[in-house]
Design a protein around this motif. Structure first.
Motif, PDB file in Angstrom:
ATOM      1  N   ARG A  38      -9.403  56.073  30.075  1.00 25.17           N
ATOM      2  CA  ARG A  38     -10.397  55.865  28.894  1.00 25.17           C
ATOM      3  C   ARG A  38     -10.088  56.503  27.795  1.00 25.17           C
ATOM      4  NH1 ARG A  38     -15.528  58.862  31.915  1.00 25.17           N
ATOM      5  NH2 ARG A  38     -14.793  61.076  31.547  1.00 25.17           N
ATOM      6  N   GLN A  39     -10.695  56.161  26.618  1.00 30.47           N
ATOM      7  CA  GLN A  39     -10.475  56.830  25.380  1.00 30.47           C
ATOM      8  C   GLN A  39     -11.956  56.720  24.374  1.00 30.47           C
ATOM      9  OE1 GLN A  39      -7.194  55.570  22.821  1.00 30.47           O
ATOM     10  NE2 GLN A  39      -7.025  57.518  21.918  1.00 30.47           N
ATOM     11  N   ALA A  40     -12.404  57.918  24.395  1.00 33.37           N
ATOM     12  CA  ALA A  40     -13.566  58.248  23.601  1.00 33.37           C
ATOM     13  C   ALA A  40     -13.201  58.233  22.211  1.00 33.37           C
ATOM     14  CB  ALA A  40     -14.318  59.296  24.134  1.00 33.37           C
ATOM     15  N   PRO A  41     -13.991  58.064  21.360  1.00 29.54           N
ATOM     16  CA  PRO A  41     -13.759  58.210  19.944  1.00 29.54           C
ATOM     17  C   PRO A  41     -13.426  59.684  19.562  1.00 29.54           C
ATOM     18  CG  PRO A  41     -15.861  56.955  20.088  1.00 29.54           C
ATOM     19  CD  PRO A  41     -15.363  57.485  21.552  1.00 29.54           C
ATOM     20  N   GLY A  42     -12.395  59.580  18.506  1.00 30.96           N
ATOM     21  CA  GLY A  42     -11.626  61.014  18.338  1.00 30.96           C
ATOM     22  C   GLY A  42     -11.115  61.494  19.253  1.00 30.96           C
ATOM     23  N   LYS A  43     -10.998  61.188  20.637  1.00 32.31           N
ATOM     24  CA  LYS A  43     -10.228  61.994  21.546  1.00 32.31           C
ATOM     25  C   LYS A  43      -8.947  61.220  22.065  1.00 32.31           C
ATOM     26  CE  LYS A  43     -14.510  64.049  23.121  1.00 32.31           C
ATOM     27  NZ  LYS A  43     -15.125  64.708  24.547  1.00 32.31           N
ATOM     28  N   GLN A  44      -8.290  61.953  22.675  1.00 28.62           N
ATOM     29  CA  GLN A  44      -7.020  61.582  23.642  1.00 28.62           C
ATOM     30  C   GLN A  44      -7.345  60.364  24.672  1.00 28.62           C
ATOM     31  OE1 GLN A  44      -4.334  64.592  24.363  1.00 28.62           O
ATOM     32  NE2 GLN A  44      -3.214  64.110  22.203  1.00 28.62           N
ATOM     33  N   ARG A  45      -6.597  59.656  25.031  1.00 28.30           N
ATOM     34  CA  ARG A  45      -6.761  58.831  26.284  1.00 28.30           C
ATOM     35  C   ARG A  45      -6.521  59.537  27.242  1.00 28.30           C
ATOM     36  NH1 ARG A  45      -4.015  52.745  26.328  1.00 28.30           N
ATOM     37  NH2 ARG A  45      -4.968  52.701  24.161  1.00 28.30           N
TER      38      ARG A  45
END
Length: 124
Positions: A38-45
């Motif tokens: 998963r990848q949240a906005p502004g974060k790494q996968r």
């Protein structure tokens, strides 16, 4: 053509549940791994759940953040895996991706394929 396709994302309130599905279709001869990221906005996968030796009935390991809440299971259809997500939290909001490392009938070597991703939003 071999491809990986996810489905099942959506919006849910905190504490709710969703089930994602992932299917590797085409001339797949065997699957080494079938993982969820998963990848949240502004974060790494980040890795959510990993199933090794998938075609041989391997086991799944989970990220600490989802352990006890998320469960991977196999579908009746070949090369399909589900991610059951319970007790969802706002911090689970992300685009969820399926990743398969597999062999293709008639071709040499392993192929690393990603799905297009499916959005999961947890919000009140």
């Amino acid at each position: 053509q071999v491809q990986v396709v996810e489905s099942g994302g959506g919006s849910v309130q905190p504490g709710g549940s969703l089930r994602l599905s992932c299917t590797a279709s085409g001339r797949v001869s065997s699957i080494h791994r079938m993982d969820w990221y998963r990848q949240a906005p502004g974060k790494q996968r980040e890795l959510v759940a990993a199933t090794d030796s998938f075609s041989s009935g391997g086991t799944t390991v989970y990220a600490n953040a989802v352990k006890g809440r998320f469960t991977v299971s196999r579908g009746n259809a070949k090369n399909t895996v589900y991610l059951q997500m319970n007790s969802l939290k706002p911090e689970d909001t992300a685009v969820y991706y399926c990743n398969a490392i597999l062999k293709v009938t008639g071709l040499v070597g392993d192929y690393d394929l990603w799905g297009q991703g499916t959005q999961v939003t947890v919000s009140s």
